[in-house]
Scaffold this active site. Structure first.
Site: not given
Length: 494
Positions: A334, A431
């Protein structure tokens, strides 16, 4: 209507184990056939979970929902503060971005959030036999009492009985409980129905005189002493303070993770920490990244630009460049993925001061901070091996460039992430992918590490062990009686 039984676990301090206690009680009561709903009025954490409707809540409440065998809901954590700087945070209300507030502004405005908190509590209570509530920090922080929605302010507004948890591991637990009793107002003190001691090491009988002293000083009965439970460490952590604790491992293959100032969603790495063949090392600020690391993972961040500057200030950019030159592997998750590119442009100041900054330059991509924040549960496929992956997206910005032609995963048919030409540097917005056993096994196999870990089974076993532990050491029947007393006290008030 008769009020739903409810019980609030508050603590003498932050990290007293409130989240773990509530998770264990959720599982213990579900096993007794009760419909249990976890709830935390206000949370502060950059470890967020995504709900099915695309909302955000604290990771601890998602774990508690799992313990209660419920899907996570935005109403389980109606106010979430995600720190972006030392004095400011993004405010999430009932799962959606409410705004960005400085600490002083939030203190002035938090009372206005109480209706949202009470609305979420009422929604959960309608479908539950009992609501288990976690406080935040400590009710003894009387400097934060005005407009409080996290501890006694909520308990008073909802007329919920309270049990105080004392953390004996830190020392001074008798003074902590007695001091909490001392600084509470009379109406707050009246809501406290007892206390418990958490994280005890050694022979519990040695604390008998301590229990007597606490009851004499406070008038509160003891509801039990909870010994230290190693299995609790297998549950996803919420507070970054937990990363300071060394993870014992005899493995020689090191995966190093720099501890960014605004590290976020670091529970992504929990499954790697459980792998027998992996020594997961969180590198604190001021320390070099180990030269012997096989992989360096740059984790998620609540402030990509701020943490990129922080990373450089530690000299980690130099360590990472040397690691890559030595032939090491590098993975960005991310915000960490965004840092690996050539540049990050933020023309509207969504992540910090407006402008463009150079990235670390290990991936041939650029990132533009524009558009709406993506918060979505997703599933997909690891491109290299075909292994299925599940996880969630929770990010701002879009990345593009030549290395995106080699995606890490496909999500609902679209590519995500980027891989360098030599394959040793990778990044993805996804994630939670290491919780997928098939992906983790395939990824580690590429490093020459065998994996037999069944992650979900480990977490479930840890929740059951925690429930067994609390059943053995707490007076669960007394806790239920306290929770049900809310029905009689509300009736009396009516």
């Amino acid at each position: 209507m008769t009020p739903t039984p409810a019980l609030m676990i508050q603590g003498t301090c932050s990290n007293a184990g409130k989240s773990t206690l509530v998770a264990g009680l959720c599982r213990a009561l579900v096993r007794r056939g009760l419909r249990v709903a976890p709830f935390k009025p206000q949370n502060m954490s950059n470890n967020a979970a995504v709900t099915a409707d695309g909302g955000e809540i604290g990771r601890a409440q998602a774990v508690q929902a799992r313990a209660a065998k419920l899907p996570p809901s935005v109403h389980m954590n109606p106010v979430l503060l995600k720190p972006e700087t030392d004095t400011g945070a993004q405010v999430i209300v009932q799962g959606r971005r409410f705004g960005r507030l400085g600490a002083k502004n939030f203190l002035d405005k938090k009372a206005a959030l109480l209706p949202h908190v009470l609305d979420s509590f009422a929604r959960l209570a309608r479908d539950a036999d009992i609501v288990l509530i976690e406080g935040a920090g400590s009710p003894a922080e009387i400097n934060l009492r005005a407009g409080d929605i996290a501890n006694m302010g909520f308990a008073l507004a909802a007329n919920v009985p309270v049990v105080i948890a004392g953390d004996i591991e830190r020392g001074g637990v008798i003074a902590s409980l007695a001091g909490t009793h001392l600084v509470l107002d009379d109406d707050e003190r009246a809501l406290v129905r007892g206390y418990l001691i958490n994280k005890f090491r050694g022979d519990v009988r040695l604390f008998d005189h301590g229990l007597t002293a606490i009851t004499q000083l406070t008038g509160w009965p003891s509801l039990g002493v909870v010994p230290w439970l190693p299995q609790a460490a297998l549950l996803p952590a919420e507070d970054a303070v937990d990363l300071d604790r060394a993870r014992a491992s005899e493995a020689t293959r090191i995966i190093a993770v720099p501890m960014l100032a605004r590290i976020a969603n670091f529970d992504d790495l929990d499954p790697l920490g459980m792998e027998p063949g992996v020594r997961l090392v969180f590198v604190p600020p001021g320390q070099p990244i180990p030269a012997e690391a096989s992989v360096v993972i740059i984790p998620g961040s609540k402030s990509t630009l701020g943490d990129l500057a922080f990373l450089r200030a530690q000299g980690w950019d130099i360590d990472i460049a040397a690691h890559v030159r030595r032939g090491g592997h590098l993975l960005g998750l991310c915000g960490g993925y965004q840092m690996l590119g050539r540049s990050i442009a933020d023309p509207d100041g969504l992540d910090g001061a407006p402008g463009t900054v150079d990235g670390l330059g290990h991936l041939d991509i650029t990132t533009l901070m524009q558009g709406d924040k993506s918060t979505t549960l997703v599933g997909g496929t690891h491109v290299a091996t075909g292994a299925p992956v599940e996880g969630y997206e929770i990010h701002l910005g879009r990345s593009s460039g030549p290395d995106c032609a080699r995606p890490v995963v496909t999500i609902d048919g679209r590519p995500d992430g980027a891989i360098s030409r030599d394959g040793r540097v990778q990044g993805t917005y996804l994630h939670g992918l290491f919780a997928s056993d098939a992906f983790r096994k395939a990824w580690l196999a590429g490093l020459g590490i065998a994996s037999e870990l069944a992650y979900d089974a480990q977490v479930e076993a840890a929740l059951d062990a925690l429930a067994d532990h609390l059943d053995a050491h707490l007076d669960i029947d007394a806790l239920l009686t306290i929770a049900r007393s809310r029905q009689s006290t509300n009736a009396s008030a009516a």
